[in-house]
Structure formats: structure tokens, C-alpha cells
Scaffold this motif. Structure first.
Motif, PDB file in Angstrom:
ATOM      1  N   ALA A  57      18.508 -22.105 -25.888  1.00  0.00           N
ATOM      2  CA  ALA A  57      17.807 -20.819 -25.792  1.00  0.00           C
ATOM      3  C   ALA A  57      17.486 -20.307 -27.191  1.00  0.00           C
ATOM      4  N   MET A  58      18.424 -20.455 -28.122  1.00  0.00           N
ATOM      5  CA  MET A  58      18.173 -20.042 -29.504  1.00  0.00           C
ATOM      6  C   MET A  58      17.077 -20.891 -30.131  1.00  0.00           C
ATOM      7  N   ASN A  59      17.024 -22.156 -29.770  1.00  0.00           N
ATOM      8  CA  ASN A  59      15.951 -23.038 -30.221  1.00  0.00           C
ATOM      9  C   ASN A  59      14.591 -22.470 -29.778  1.00  0.00           C
ATOM     10  N   CYS A  60      14.524 -21.972 -28.556  1.00  0.00           N
ATOM     11  CA  CYS A  60      13.284 -21.378 -28.045  1.00  0.00           C
ATOM     12  C   CYS A  60      12.969 -20.052 -28.742  1.00  0.00           C
ATOM     13  N   VAL A  61      13.994 -19.274 -29.053  1.00  0.00           N
ATOM     14  CA  VAL A  61      13.795 -18.038 -29.816  1.00  0.00           C
ATOM     15  C   VAL A  61      13.128 -18.395 -31.141  1.00  0.00           C
ATOM     16  N   ARG A  62      13.610 -19.432 -31.798  1.00  0.00           N
ATOM     17  CA  ARG A  62      13.043 -19.850 -33.083  1.00  0.00           C
ATOM     18  C   ARG A  62      11.590 -20.315 -32.929  1.00  0.00           C
ATOM     19  N   ALA A  63      11.295 -21.045 -31.875  1.00  0.00           N
ATOM     20  CA  ALA A  63       9.923 -21.512 -31.649  1.00  0.00           C
ATOM     21  C   ALA A  63       8.970 -20.324 -31.479  1.00  0.00           C
ATOM     22  N   ILE A  64       9.406 -19.318 -30.732  1.00  0.00           N
ATOM     23  CA  ILE A  64       8.582 -18.118 -30.541  1.00  0.00           C
ATOM     24  C   ILE A  64       8.403 -17.397 -31.868  1.00  0.00           C
ATOM     25  N   ARG A  65       9.492 -17.208 -32.591  1.00  0.00           N
ATOM     26  CA  ARG A  65       9.398 -16.534 -33.896  1.00  0.00           C
ATOM     27  C   ARG A  65       8.459 -17.274 -34.836  1.00  0.00           C
ATOM     28  N   HIS A  66       8.554 -18.587 -34.850  1.00  0.00           N
ATOM     29  CA  HIS A  66       7.695 -19.387 -35.723  1.00  0.00           C
ATOM     30  C   HIS A  66       6.230 -19.167 -35.375  1.00  0.00           C
ATOM     31  N   SER A  67       5.918 -19.176 -34.096  1.00  0.00           N
ATOM     32  CA  SER A  67       4.523 -19.000 -33.697  1.00  0.00           C
ATOM     33  C   SER A  67       3.995 -17.627 -34.089  1.00  0.00           C
ATOM     34  N   VAL A  68       4.858 -16.610 -34.067  1.00  0.00           N
ATOM     35  CA  VAL A  68       4.447 -15.256 -34.443  1.00  0.00           C
ATOM     36  C   VAL A  68       4.329 -15.127 -35.962  1.00  0.00           C
ATOM     37  N   THR A  69       5.336 -15.587 -36.694  1.00  0.00           N
ATOM     38  CA  THR A  69       5.324 -15.406 -38.150  1.00  0.00           C
ATOM     39  C   THR A  69       4.274 -16.268 -38.836  1.00  0.00           C
ATOM     40  N   GLN A  70       3.921 -17.381 -38.227  1.00  0.00           N
ATOM     41  CA  GLN A  70       2.901 -18.247 -38.817  1.00  0.00           C
ATOM     42  C   GLN A  70       1.502 -17.917 -38.288  1.00  0.00           C
ATOM     43  N   SER A  71       1.407 -16.880 -37.461  1.00  0.00           N
ATOM     44  CA  SER A  71       0.126 -16.471 -36.872  1.00  0.00           C
ATOM     45  C   SER A  71      -0.628 -17.668 -36.299  1.00  0.00           C
ATOM     46  N   ILE A  72       0.059 -18.414 -35.465  1.00  0.00           N
ATOM     47  CA  ILE A  72      -0.514 -19.634 -34.902  1.00  0.00           C
ATOM     48  C   ILE A  72      -1.771 -19.325 -34.080  1.00  0.00           C
ATOM     49  N   GLY A  73      -1.716 -18.312 -33.233  1.00  0.00           N
ATOM     50  CA  GLY A  73      -2.897 -17.877 -32.488  1.00  0.00           C
ATOM     51  C   GLY A  73      -3.227 -18.727 -31.271  1.00  0.00           C
ATOM     52  N   PRO A  74      -4.225 -18.282 -30.521  1.00  0.00           N
ATOM     53  CA  PRO A  74      -4.639 -18.972 -29.293  1.00  0.00           C
ATOM     54  C   PRO A  74      -5.139 -20.393 -29.570  1.00  0.00           C
ATOM     55  N   GLY A  75      -4.948 -21.259 -28.580  1.00  0.00           N
ATOM     56  CA  GLY A  75      -5.443 -22.621 -28.693  1.00  0.00           C
ATOM     57  C   GLY A  75      -4.523 -23.572 -29.425  1.00  0.00           C
ATOM     58  N   HIS A  76      -3.349 -23.103 -29.809  1.00  0.00           N
ATOM     59  CA  HIS A  76      -2.377 -23.941 -30.503  1.00  0.00           C
ATOM     60  C   HIS A  76      -1.095 -24.022 -29.683  1.00  0.00           C
ATOM     61  N   SER A  77      -0.300 -25.003 -29.977  1.00  0.00           N
ATOM     62  CA  SER A  77       0.968 -25.179 -29.271  1.00  0.00           C
ATOM     63  C   SER A  77       2.117 -25.267 -30.262  1.00  0.00           C
TER      64      SER A  77
END
Length: 100
Positions: A57-77
Motif C-alpha cells: 500500500a505504501m508502494n502505491c502511495v509513492r506511485a501516486i505521489r510521484h505522478s503528482v510531483t512529476q506532473s505526469i499528466g493525462p495519457g501517461h502511466s
């Protein structure tokens, strides 16, 4: 508290490097809370049917945080590897009595 990093998240928060990490190369770390792990595990169970342990679950928290802090945006995984279940920790992590 057993040490300054005591946590209910199994395998996280220890104040040492285990032997398998002595030669590992990694580019960073992050701090997460037990509450984030608990909330993520229940969210994933309710919404996605994924029965995960605290460290995953913490691994998933990190994945979400990474996507937000790196401004990954729509169309990316953002991908994370889930390799276990919570079955061995039912008496703690999924116990309302223990968590209270």
C-alpha cells in the motif's frame, strides 16, 4: 516504540540496511505515514478489489505521489510492482481493533 522509526507498516521504518541493499543503487526515498498506508490499502480493496499489505500500500502511495510531483499528466502511466497479499497480517493491518 521499538526505535525512532517504529511503524505498523511491516518491513518499513527500520533503522538499518539489510544485506540485500548493501550493493543496491537507488535514486531516492520518501517518508510516508501509517495512516497513508492504511487509507490506501482500504481504498484499493474497496475500489479495485486489491487485497494488499501495508508495504505494498505504501508502494502505491509513492506511485501516486510521484505522478503528482512529476506532473505526469493525462495519457501517461505510472507502474508499480505488487508481489504479495495481506493474508499474513490480517490480525494487525486489517484489524479495526488493532488500528485503533
Amino acid at each position: 516504540m521499538k526505535n525512532p522509526f517504529d511503524t505498523i507498516t511491516e518491513g518499513l521504518g527500520i533503522n538499518r540496511l539489510s544485506q540485500n541493499f548493501m550493493t543496491a543503487k537507488f535514486d531516492g526515498a520518501f517518508k510516508g505515514t501509517d495512516l497513508e498506508a492504511v487509507e490506501m490499502s482500504w481504498f484499493l480493496l474497496k475500489n479495485d478489489g486489491l487485497f494488499l499489505g501495508s508495504s505494498l500500500a505504501m508502494n502505491c502511495v509513492r506511485a501516486i505521489r510521484h505522478s503528482v510531483t512529476q506532473s505526469i499528466g493525462p495519457g501517461h502511466s505510472v507502474v508499480t510492482i505488487i508481489c504479495d497479499t495481506e493474508i499474513s497480517h490480517l490480525s494487525k493491518f486489517y484489524s479495526a481493533e488493532y488500528l485503533s
